[in-house]
Design a protein around this motif. Structure first.
Motif, PDB file in Angstrom:
ATOM      1  N   LEU A  81     -59.838-145.487  47.488  1.00 20.03           N
ATOM      2  CA  LEU A  81     -59.447-144.108  47.206  1.00 20.03           C
ATOM      3  C   LEU A  81     -58.742-143.509  48.424  1.00 20.03           C
ATOM      4  O   LEU A  81     -59.254-143.584  49.541  1.00 20.03           O
ATOM      5  CB  LEU A  81     -60.673-143.276  46.837  1.00 20.03           C
ATOM      6  CG  LEU A  81     -60.430-141.842  46.370  1.00 20.03           C
ATOM      7  CD1 LEU A  81     -61.524-141.408  45.409  1.00 20.03           C
ATOM      8  CD2 LEU A  81     -60.372-140.853  47.532  1.00 20.03           C
ATOM      9  N   VAL A  82     -57.571-142.925  48.182  1.00 19.20           N
ATOM     10  CA  VAL A  82     -56.774-142.314  49.249  1.00 19.20           C
ATOM     11  C   VAL A  82     -56.929-140.797  49.148  1.00 19.20           C
ATOM     12  O   VAL A  82     -56.758-140.213  48.076  1.00 19.20           O
ATOM     13  CB  VAL A  82     -55.284-142.687  49.125  1.00 19.20           C
ATOM     14  CG1 VAL A  82     -54.494-142.135  50.316  1.00 19.20           C
ATOM     15  CG2 VAL A  82     -55.104-144.203  49.027  1.00 19.20           C
ATOM     16  N   TYR A  83     -57.239-140.160  50.270  1.00 16.72           N
ATOM     17  CA  TYR A  83     -57.379-138.704  50.298  1.00 16.72           C
ATOM     18  C   TYR A  83     -56.506-138.149  51.419  1.00 16.72           C
ATOM     19  O   TYR A  83     -56.074-138.867  52.317  1.00 16.72           O
ATOM     20  CB  TYR A  83     -58.838-138.286  50.506  1.00 16.72           C
ATOM     21  CG  TYR A  83     -59.359-138.595  51.893  1.00 16.72           C
ATOM     22  CD1 TYR A  83     -59.373-137.613  52.885  1.00 16.72           C
ATOM     23  CD2 TYR A  83     -59.813-139.867  52.227  1.00 16.72           C
ATOM     24  CE1 TYR A  83     -59.822-137.893  54.173  1.00 16.72           C
ATOM     25  CE2 TYR A  83     -60.269-140.159  53.503  1.00 16.72           C
ATOM     26  CZ  TYR A  83     -60.270-139.173  54.475  1.00 16.72           C
ATOM     27  OH  TYR A  83     -60.697-139.448  55.739  1.00 16.72           O
ATOM     28  N   GLY A  84     -56.248-136.869  51.360  1.00 19.59           N
ATOM     29  CA  GLY A  84     -55.433-136.213  52.373  1.00 19.59           C
ATOM     30  C   GLY A  84     -54.885-134.913  51.813  1.00 19.59           C
ATOM     31  O   GLY A  84     -55.156-134.560  50.657  1.00 19.59           O
ATOM     32  N   LEU A 122     -62.497-140.377  60.104  1.00 23.23           N
ATOM     33  CA  LEU A 122     -62.890-139.834  58.804  1.00 23.23           C
ATOM     34  C   LEU A 122     -63.096-138.323  58.876  1.00 23.23           C
ATOM     35  O   LEU A 122     -62.589-137.574  58.031  1.00 23.23           O
ATOM     36  CB  LEU A 122     -64.182-140.516  58.329  1.00 23.23           C
ATOM     37  CG  LEU A 122     -64.821-139.928  57.073  1.00 23.23           C
ATOM     38  CD1 LEU A 122     -64.027-140.313  55.847  1.00 23.23           C
ATOM     39  CD2 LEU A 122     -66.262-140.384  56.924  1.00 23.23           C
ATOM     40  N   GLU A 123     -63.815-137.860  59.878  1.00 22.76           N
ATOM     41  CA  GLU A 123     -64.091-136.422  59.976  1.00 22.76           C
ATOM     42  C   GLU A 123     -62.820-135.610  60.176  1.00 22.76           C
ATOM     43  O   GLU A 123     -62.647-134.543  59.574  1.00 22.76           O
ATOM     44  CB  GLU A 123     -65.086-136.152  61.110  1.00 22.76           C
ATOM     45  CG  GLU A 123     -66.489-136.644  60.800  1.00 22.76           C
ATOM     46  CD  GLU A 123     -67.544-136.001  61.696  1.00 22.76           C
ATOM     47  OE1 GLU A 123     -67.248-134.956  62.309  1.00 22.76           O
ATOM     48  OE2 GLU A 123     -68.645-136.549  61.771  1.00 22.76           O
ATOM     49  N   ASP A 124     -61.903-136.109  61.006  1.00 18.49           N
ATOM     50  CA  ASP A 124     -60.643-135.395  61.204  1.00 18.49           C
ATOM     51  C   ASP A 124     -59.805-135.422  59.929  1.00 18.49           C
ATOM     52  O   ASP A 124     -59.143-134.434  59.581  1.00 18.49           O
ATOM     53  CB  ASP A 124     -59.854-136.006  62.367  1.00 18.49           C
ATOM     54  CG  ASP A 124     -60.409-135.603  63.718  1.00 18.49           C
ATOM     55  OD1 ASP A 124     -61.208-134.647  63.778  1.00 18.49           O
ATOM     56  OD2 ASP A 124     -60.063-136.252  64.728  1.00 18.49           O
ATOM     57  N   GLY A 125     -59.814-136.553  59.224  1.00 18.48           N
ATOM     58  CA  GLY A 125     -59.084-136.643  57.961  1.00 18.48           C
ATOM     59  C   GLY A 125     -59.608-135.646  56.949  1.00 18.48           C
ATOM     60  O   GLY A 125     -58.829-134.963  56.260  1.00 18.48           O
ATOM     61  N   LEU A 126     -60.928-135.532  56.846  1.00 17.44           N
ATOM     62  CA  LEU A 126     -61.517-134.563  55.920  1.00 17.44           C
ATOM     63  C   LEU A 126     -61.177-133.134  56.345  1.00 17.44           C
ATOM     64  O   LEU A 126     -60.903-132.273  55.504  1.00 17.44           O
ATOM     65  CB  LEU A 126     -63.033-134.745  55.873  1.00 17.44           C
ATOM     66  CG  LEU A 126     -63.536-136.027  55.203  1.00 17.44           C
ATOM     67  CD1 LEU A 126     -65.044-136.141  55.330  1.00 17.44           C
ATOM     68  CD2 LEU A 126     -63.128-136.081  53.734  1.00 17.44           C
ATOM     69  N   HIS A 135     -58.462-132.081  57.982  1.00 19.77           N
ATOM     70  CA  HIS A 135     -57.060-131.809  57.627  1.00 19.77           C
ATOM     71  C   HIS A 135     -56.923-131.589  56.116  1.00 19.77           C
ATOM     72  O   HIS A 135     -56.156-130.723  55.667  1.00 19.77           O
ATOM     73  CB  HIS A 135     -56.170-132.974  58.057  1.00 19.77           C
ATOM     74  CG  HIS A 135     -56.123-133.189  59.543  1.00 19.77           C
ATOM     75  ND1 HIS A 135     -56.088-132.163  60.451  1.00 19.77           N
ATOM     76  CD2 HIS A 135     -56.100-134.349  60.273  1.00 19.77           C
ATOM     77  CE1 HIS A 135     -56.047-132.648  61.678  1.00 19.77           C
ATOM     78  NE2 HIS A 135     -56.058-133.969  61.598  1.00 19.77           N
ATOM     79  N   THR A 136     -57.656-132.376  55.343  1.00 22.48           N
ATOM     80  CA  THR A 136     -57.574-132.278  53.885  1.00 22.48           C
ATOM     81  C   THR A 136     -58.103-130.937  53.404  1.00 22.48           C
ATOM     82  O   THR A 136     -57.495-130.267  52.558  1.00 22.48           O
ATOM     83  CB  THR A 136     -58.366-133.428  53.237  1.00 22.48           C
ATOM     84  OG1 THR A 136     -57.867-134.686  53.717  1.00 22.48           O
ATOM     85  CG2 THR A 136     -58.241-133.388  51.720  1.00 22.48           C
ATOM     86  N   VAL A 137     -59.239-130.523  53.939  1.00 20.95           N
ATOM     87  CA  VAL A 137     -59.845-129.254  53.544  1.00 20.95           C
ATOM     88  C   VAL A 137     -58.970-128.073  53.974  1.00 20.95           C
ATOM     89  O   VAL A 137     -58.806-127.102  53.218  1.00 20.95           O
ATOM     90  CB  VAL A 137     -61.259-129.127  54.136  1.00 20.95           C
ATOM     91  CG1 VAL A 137     -61.778-127.693  54.001  1.00 20.95           C
ATOM     92  CG2 VAL A 137     -62.204-130.093  53.442  1.00 20.95           C
TER      93      VAL A 137
END
Length: 316
Positions: free
Chosen positions: A166-169, A298-302, A304-306
């Motif tokens: 699963l790709v998120y962003g 992971l935490e930085d990716g989440l 940026h996504t939020v």
């Protein structure tokens, strides 16, 4: 370096295009509809008889992100035929024309669904495996991979296969967007007791690996798995999202077996399995062969996504 990015208006293709342009490469984009913000570009469908000749002139590398994904209101027979035509025959048609045009490298964005829908505890997926795709999409990606490796053996085309989970962003849709909507409303969610861990990949991490594979001397001839290299359970993910959003996390510890049983009664067994079963990827081979590691945690990716999610909600 001239690159053709198919599906460049999609979630992954758009970011790959941006990164390739940042590298100073000559990038040709592709989509089903015209993108007036990107020139040059080509507009065509991914089909078994599409003529790609004008798009492949002087191209060094094709990054094939375009694919047919899940569509609603289709019979299994209709879905299987449509996936076969686009994801298998359409991909191999493009690859054969790429060979004829003198393209050196072909990067195929496949899916971890080729390996299967879930893993056994303590046994993450590896690049080498006995294929176990279960749905028409996964089967079509597997069949495309097989055809590409045969073409590579016959012609010398440098094929690279990448299988993301699963790709998120920023701008993510579907199930991940639904989760963020639930969390933002502080809804009580019955997922507090699910121990199974899953691998995810942040959009920039996937795009960075794709860009690396465009030129890396040892990438050709390999299948790479990719993730954030930090597996996480559904309760951990929901709590992290709540923390970033600065809202309460309300998770109810429903036993996974009971949750799966309830969702099965509602005709949502597949959703229950995705929630309750592990899906982990071992990316050690990717890191070792390429000297690569995910540049974003992971935490930085989440985070940026939020942030992008919250900004979009404010604009609505």
């Amino acid at each position: 370096m001239k690159v053709l990015v198919t599906g460049s208006s999609g979630f992954v293709g758009r970011r790959v295009t941006q990164m390739a342009c940042n590298q100073g490469w000559d990038v040709l984009t592709h989509g089903r509809t015209a993108d007036l913000s990107r020139q040059p570009s080509i507009v065509c469908a991914l089909e078994s008889n599409t003529d790609w000749s004008s798009a492949l002139m002087d191209v060094d590398c094709v990054v094939h992100c375009a694919a047919r994904v899940h569509q609603m209101n289709e019979s299994p027979e209709e879905a299987q035929h449509a996936y076969q035509d686009a994801n298998v025959l359409g991909t191999l048609n493009l690859a054969r024309q790429a060979v004829n045009a003198g393209v050196k490298r072909f990067i195929f964005i496949s899916s971890i669904k080729v390996n299967g829908e879930w893993t056994k505890n303590g046994q993450p997926f590896l690049p080498t495996f006995d294929a176990q795709p279960e749905d028409p999409y996964g089967v079509s990606k597997y069949q495309a991979e097989v055809g590409l490796w045969q073409l590579a053996d016959e012609t010398g085309l440098e094929v690279v296969v990448i299988r993301p989970p699963l790709v998120y962003g920023p701008g993510v849709k579907a199930n991940f967007l639904s989760m963020m909507n639930w969390v933002s409303r502080s809804l009580p969610l019955p997922f507090g007791a699910i121990p199974a861990k899953r691998s995810l990949v942040y959009l920039d991490n996937l795009a960075d690996l794709i860009i690396t594979c465009c030129t890396h001397p040892v990438a050709a001839g390999n299948t790479f798995l990719v993730s954030d290299d930090h597996d996480i359970s559904i309760p951990q993910l929901l709590r992290l999202l709540a923390k970033v959003m600065n809202v309460p996390s309300r998770l109810i510890p429903v036993p996974p077996r009971l949750l799966l049983w309830g969702l099965s009664l509602l005709g949502k067994r597949a959703i229950g399995q995705r929630l309750c079963y592990p899906l982990q990827l071992d990316i050690r081979a990717t890191k070792e062969k390429l000297g690569w590691s995910p540049p974003v945690s992971l935490e930085d990716g989440l985070r940026h996504t939020v942030l992008a999610y919250q900004q979009q909600k404010e604009q609505q």
